[in-house]
Motif scaffolding. Structure first.
Motif, PDB file in Angstrom:
ATOM      1  N   LYS A 147       0.733  -1.127  -0.171  1.00 58.70           N
ATOM      2  CA  LYS A 147      -0.035  -0.094  -0.079  1.00 58.70           C
ATOM      3  C   LYS A 147       0.904   1.264   0.259  1.00 58.70           C
ATOM      4  O   LYS A 147       0.649   2.168  -0.633  1.00 58.70           O
ATOM      5  CB  LYS A 147      -1.004   0.036   1.086  1.00 58.70           C
ATOM      6  N   ALA A 148       2.023   1.090   0.841  1.00 57.94           N
ATOM      7  CA  ALA A 148       2.845   2.325   0.897  1.00 57.94           C
ATOM      8  C   ALA A 148       3.585   2.604  -0.418  1.00 57.94           C
ATOM      9  O   ALA A 148       3.636   3.639  -0.917  1.00 57.94           O
ATOM     10  CB  ALA A 148       3.818   2.065   2.122  1.00 57.94           C
ATOM     11  N   LYS A 152       3.264   5.593  -2.924  1.00 63.12           N
ATOM     12  CA  LYS A 152       4.424   6.452  -3.236  1.00 63.12           C
ATOM     13  C   LYS A 152       4.750   7.178  -1.667  1.00 63.12           C
ATOM     14  O   LYS A 152       5.306   8.381  -1.781  1.00 63.12           O
ATOM     15  CB  LYS A 152       4.417   7.573  -4.413  1.00 63.12           C
ATOM     16  N   ASN A 153       4.739   6.423  -0.800  1.00 63.42           N
ATOM     17  CA  ASN A 153       4.890   6.878   0.713  1.00 63.42           C
ATOM     18  C   ASN A 153       6.154   6.439   1.165  1.00 63.42           C
ATOM     19  O   ASN A 153       6.358   5.130   1.606  1.00 63.42           O
ATOM     20  CB  ASN A 153       3.814   6.649   1.525  1.00 63.42           C
ATOM     21  N   LYS A 155       8.420   7.522   3.151  1.00 62.15           N
ATOM     22  CA  LYS A 155       8.795   7.556   4.744  1.00 62.15           C
ATOM     23  C   LYS A 155       8.159   6.362   5.498  1.00 62.15           C
ATOM     24  O   LYS A 155       8.689   5.656   6.194  1.00 62.15           O
ATOM     25  CB  LYS A 155       8.198   8.887   5.154  1.00 62.15           C
ATOM     26  N   GLN A 156       6.971   5.870   4.965  1.00 61.47           N
ATOM     27  CA  GLN A 156       6.168   4.774   5.509  1.00 61.47           C
ATOM     28  C   GLN A 156       6.875   3.571   5.052  1.00 61.47           C
ATOM     29  O   GLN A 156       7.053   2.604   5.852  1.00 61.47           O
ATOM     30  CB  GLN A 156       4.740   4.812   5.144  1.00 61.47           C
ATOM     31  N   LEU A 157       7.370   3.388   3.683  1.00 54.29           N
ATOM     32  CA  LEU A 157       8.353   2.506   3.220  1.00 54.29           C
ATOM     33  C   LEU A 157       9.562   2.115   4.113  1.00 54.29           C
ATOM     34  O   LEU A 157       9.722   0.817   4.749  1.00 54.29           O
ATOM     35  CB  LEU A 157       8.412   2.465   1.957  1.00 54.29           C
ATOM     36  N   ASP A 158      10.221   3.109   4.545  1.00 50.67           N
ATOM     37  CA  ASP A 158      11.457   3.026   5.226  1.00 50.67           C
ATOM     38  C   ASP A 158      11.059   2.633   6.723  1.00 50.67           C
ATOM     39  O   ASP A 158      11.820   1.784   7.434  1.00 50.67           O
ATOM     40  CB  ASP A 158      11.927   4.343   5.431  1.00 50.67           C
ATOM     41  N   SER A 159       9.940   2.903   7.292  1.00 49.51           N
ATOM     42  CA  SER A 159       9.375   2.504   8.453  1.00 49.51           C
ATOM     43  C   SER A 159       8.965   1.108   8.591  1.00 49.51           C
ATOM     44  O   SER A 159       9.152   0.291   9.598  1.00 49.51           O
ATOM     45  CB  SER A 159       8.170   3.277   9.053  1.00 49.51           C
ATOM     46  N   ILE A 160       8.280   0.698   7.598  1.00 49.45           N
ATOM     47  CA  ILE A 160       8.029  -0.699   7.450  1.00 49.45           C
ATOM     48  C   ILE A 160       9.286  -1.668   7.251  1.00 49.45           C
ATOM     49  O   ILE A 160       9.199  -2.626   7.919  1.00 49.45           O
ATOM     50  CB  ILE A 160       7.007  -1.024   6.337  1.00 49.45           C
ATOM     51  N   ARG A 161      10.109  -1.254   6.582  1.00 48.26           N
ATOM     52  CA  ARG A 161      11.430  -2.077   6.316  1.00 48.26           C
ATOM     53  C   ARG A 161      12.248  -2.160   7.623  1.00 48.26           C
ATOM     54  O   ARG A 161      12.626  -3.439   8.043  1.00 48.26           O
ATOM     55  CB  ARG A 161      12.404  -1.385   5.309  1.00 48.26           C
TER      56      ARG A 161
END
Length: 236
Positions: A147-148, A152-153, A155-161
């Protein structure tokens, strides 16, 4: 007198042989509810393939019983051949060991059978119950990641990783602690081999040092020691 001695010695040999055979025998019984006709294969895991070691034919009576030669605890599995129809739910792995094991399962949920009589199986099920939580957490994070990415989010992608790395770390530490806490059982090296073979070398070193000699000389203990020695040699 000599004849009596020979008879006595023969008796000892006979009892000893019987004891050896008994110690290597698994009496496997069970039931597949709602199965009227079909074939069940008992398989063991070879180096690169599965090997059939027995065949159970079900014809009208869903109960079964077989005797298997099991020298030491080893992961086996039942494979259900449904005949004309096929299902993904056809495999039921279980930790076999000498003694008596009973498996109660059903046609509709074959892989979710209840297994009793195996000490290693009972401990392994405890591991799987906790380990499945890590799988669920990772799956939820993967879905959030899709979803992130779609939105194209970054910041959220980095947090999820970062969250995924933390889940992976906790999963590895749990497996390491599990192996240490159950080092007197063959399931300990099995979990290391199947779940975290690439765990840090320092953890692998700690585990192999903690294993009793009996476990080191078991089927999975030997394989784990081979893995450890290969990792030491390569320095990874």
């Amino acid at each position: 007198m000599k004849n009596i001695a020979l008879i006595y010695l023969s008796g000892i040999v006979l009892i000893s042989c019987t004891k050896i055979e008994s110690n290597q025998q698994l009496d496997l019984s069970g039931k597949v509810e709602d199965l009227k006709k079909g074939t069940i294969y008992v398989q063991k895991f070879g180096d690169s393939t599965l090997v059939n070691i027995d065949t159970i034919h079900i014809n009208g009576n869903s109960d079964f019983q077989v005797q298997l030669d099991v020298k030491e605890p080893e992961m086996l599995q039942l494979i259900l051949d449904r005949g004309a129809t096929h299902s993904k739910d056809d495999q039921l792995p279980f930790f076999a060991e000498p003694g008596h094991i009973r498996i109660i399962t059903s046609l509709d949920a074959f892989s979710s059978g209840k297994i009793t009589g195996s000490a290693n199986q009972k401990i392994y099920e405890e591991f799987k119950n906790i380990n499945s939580r890590f799988n669920d957490q990772d799956l939820a994070l993967i879905q959030m990641g899709f979803k992130a990415y779609k939105n194209k989010n970054q910041k959220q992608l980095d947090s999820i990783r970062l969250a995924q790395k933390e889940v992976l770390k906790r999963r590895y530490l749990y497996a390491v602690n599990f192996a240490l806490n159950h080092r007197n059982r063959e399931v300990a090296p099995y979990v290391i081999l199947t779940e975290i073979p690439n765990v840090g070398l320092k953890y692998l070193d700690t585990i192999q040092k903690s294993l009793p000699e009996k476990i080191k000389q078991s089927l999975y203990g030997k394989k784990m020691m081979e893995l450890y020695q290969a990792r030491v040699k390569s320095g990874t």
